[in-house]
Design an enzyme around this catalytic site. Structure first.
Site, PDB file in Angstrom:
ATOM      1  CB  SER A   1      80.943 -68.931   5.410  1.00 41.96           C
ATOM      2  OG  SER A   1      81.940 -68.512   6.100  1.00 41.96           O
TER       3      SER A   1
ATOM      4  CG  ASP B   1      78.588 -64.790  15.298  1.00 44.86           C
ATOM      5  OD1 ASP B   1      78.694 -65.912  15.097  1.00 44.86           O
ATOM      6  OD2 ASP B   1      79.498 -63.787  14.894  1.00 44.86           O
TER       7      ASP B   1
ATOM      8  NE  ARG C   1      79.624 -69.804  19.640  1.00 43.91           N
ATOM      9  CZ  ARG C   1      79.881 -68.772  19.059  1.00 43.91           C
ATOM     10  NH1 ARG C   1      79.386 -68.247  18.003  1.00 43.91           N
ATOM     11  NH2 ARG C   1      81.157 -68.269  19.310  1.00 43.91           N
TER      12      ARG C   1
HETATM   13  C1  S3P Z   1      82.483 -63.411  10.889  1.00 47.52           C
HETATM   14  C2  S3P Z   1      81.425 -64.215  10.352  1.00 47.52           C
HETATM   15  C3  S3P Z   1      80.599 -65.126  10.745  1.00 47.52           C
HETATM   16  C4  S3P Z   1      80.662 -64.904  12.153  1.00 47.52           C
HETATM   17  C5  S3P Z   1      81.876 -64.727  12.848  1.00 47.52           C
HETATM   18  C6  S3P Z   1      82.426 -63.460  12.246  1.00 47.52           C
HETATM   19  C7  S3P Z   1      83.039 -62.347   9.901  1.00 47.52           C
HETATM   20  O1  S3P Z   1      80.965 -66.672  10.185  1.00 47.52           O
HETATM   21  O2  S3P Z   1      80.097 -66.162  12.736  1.00 47.52           O
HETATM   22  O3  S3P Z   1      81.889 -64.630  14.213  1.00 47.52           O
HETATM   23  O4  S3P Z   1      83.542 -61.662  10.461  1.00 47.52           O
HETATM   24  O5  S3P Z   1      83.243 -62.312   8.625  1.00 47.52           O
HETATM   25  P1  S3P Z   1      80.554 -67.100   9.005  1.00 47.52           P
HETATM   26  O6  S3P Z   1      81.872 -66.893   8.223  1.00 47.52           O
HETATM   27  O7  S3P Z   1      80.025 -68.287   9.290  1.00 47.52           O
HETATM   28  O8  S3P Z   1      79.645 -66.058   8.396  1.00 47.52           O
END
Ligand code: S3P
Length: 443
Positions: A175, A323, A354
């Site tokens: 993440s 995403d 989702r």
């Molecule tokens: C994001 C990281 C992603 C993504 C989100 C935006 C970011 O999530 O799904 O829309 O800007 O750091 P994760 O934290 O699961 O990687």
């Protein structure tokens, strides 16, 4: 977010059509959030162009205005941020409202924890149900005093307190929001902060911090920075969001006869999974005019429609396209053969679950789709018209709209207000490039 059930935005999409022409999509959401945060923390004036004026990033902008930062908006997508360094940030008198934005909340939580600025962070119904222990646990381990609602959910309250200590932390899930939260807390902590990840995630935080003069070391799945570093103002351009381009990439790629160019798309190696997955499915996508702006790769994408084929999506591409799976599920529904997505359990804790929302919606349109705990199995074939519920998720709403390109009857998509979080002009842009879409309010 519009919570009035009687007055929600819906899309009506006539069946068929194909996408063509030259378009640009709005600025990258991940980078737009970060540009405001880092510009506000820096010393000096930061000029941003290409900023996404969608609700999510605007909530982040308002958060810093609440904390006393002057941010001018001299034109479309332009910001002039008058950074006076972190010392000038005031504790917000009211809770900070992040709307639908997980990135806004999770990154600001780390940033404010590191600065010991007392604040309460809230969000809409969807954000209030999203898991936050993933950020609360490491930030508490660094020494922050935090309280949350039940099960670690928002609102999240930071109580200030002593300076945080750097941490060496292995994130349990891939993440970027968790990684970024810890790094931003580490930026003002004492000593080093090191994050190890189980898989590759987007690295915009690391790249953009370097642009603001911060030293960040990355090697493989390990990122490290020293605490007590300052940011220096800079100017930066935010490229088009590949996650917004994805709806158009899929829409054009799956219809033979389409030819669509999308200019100025961010093609960071940690975000380009959708292009590579579509190519494995047989899509014809050319990249041209490759260049670098502000430490990020950018290119123009030219898509020629073709009959796609089903694939087993390689695991190493999943987090690079996380995403884009709602749109990819639609591509899979158009393909010859079966597509299997696995290792994508994070999809269940996004703005909606989702996997569930796409499975329910596509199944109601006649698609042979089976969900699994970490993905889905989608047998390509024909799609019929009908009414599908996006469940208030911007990305499922836009994906279902694109499904009308391959359906035999019209599709109505319900609960589309949150498209404004990431893609305010979606309907106009899609209609201008050939999708037979219009919008109305239920009532
Ligand atoms: C994001 C990281 C992603 C993504 C989100 C935006 C970011 O999530 O799904 O829309 O800007 O750091 P994760 O934290 O699961 O990687």
């Amino acid at each position: 977010m519009n919570t009035d059930k009687q007055n929600k935005l819906q899309f009506q999409v006539e069946a068929g059509g194909k996408l063509s022409g030259k378009i640009e999509v709005p600025g990258d959401k991940s980078m737009s959030h970060r540009s405001v945060m880092f510009g506000a923390m820096a010393h000096g004036i930061t000029e941003v162009s290409g900023f996404l004026e969608g609700e999510d990033a605007l909530h982040t902008l308002q958060a810093f205005e609440q904390m006393g930062v002057i941010i001018e908006r001299p034109g479309a997508g332009k910001l002039t941020i008058h950074g006076k360094g972190v010392e000038a940030l005031r504790s917000p008198a009211q809770p900070i409202y992040h709307g639908n934005a997980g990135t806004g909340m999770r990154l600001l939580f780390g940033l404010l924890a590191g600065l010991r600025i007392p604040a309460t962070l809230t969000g809409d119904e969807s954000l209030s149900r999203r898991p936050m222990s993933r950020i609360v646990d490491p930030i508490k381990a660094m020494g922050a005093q935090v309280s949350t609602a039940e099960h670690g959910m928002p609102p999240l309250t930071l109580h200030g307190g002593d300076q945080l200590k750097g941490i060496e932390y292995s994130t349990p899930m891939a993440s970027a929001q968790v990684k970024s939260c810890i790094l931003l807390a580490g930026l003002h902590a004492k000593g080093k902060t090191i994050v190890h990840e189980p898989g590759v995630t987007r690295d915009h935080t690391e790249r953009m911090l370097r642009g603001f003069g911060v030293e960040v070391q990355s090697k493989g799945l390990r990122v490290e920075l020293d605490g007590e570093q300052q940011l220096t103002a800079t100017s930066l351009h935010v490229p088009g969001d590949i996650s917004s381009a994805a709806f158009f990439l899929v829409g054009a790629a799956m219809i033979p006869g389409s030819t669509l160019t999308i200019n100025n798309v961010g093609l960071n190696p940690t975000r380009r999974g959708v292009v590579d997955i579509l190519r494995l499915m047989g899509a014809e996508i050319e990249e041209s005019n490759k260049r670098e702006t502000g430490g990020e790769l950018v290119a123009d994408l030219h898509v020629t429609g073709a009959q796609l084929k089903g694939i087993d999506v390689p695991h190493e591409l999943v987090s690079l396209a996380i995403d884009e799976f709602p749109a990819l599920f639609v591509a899979a529904a158009s393909a010859v053969g079966t597509t299997v997505v696995s290792g994508a359990e994070e999809l269940r804790v996004k703005e909606t679950d989702r996997i569930q929302v796409m499975t329910d919606g596509l199944r109601s349109l006649g698609v042979d789709i089976t969900d699994t705990p970490d993905g889905a199995r989608i047998v390509g074939g024909s799609i019929q018209g009908g009414t599908v519920d996006s469940s208030g998720d911007h990305r499922t709403a836009m994906s279902f709209a694109m499904a009308a390109l391959i359906s035999s009857g019209p599709i109505t998509v319900l609960d589309c207000d949150n498209v404004a979080t990431s893609f305010p002009d979606f309907v106009a842009l899609a209609a201008g490039s050939g999708l037979r879409v219009s919008e109305s309010r239920s009532g």
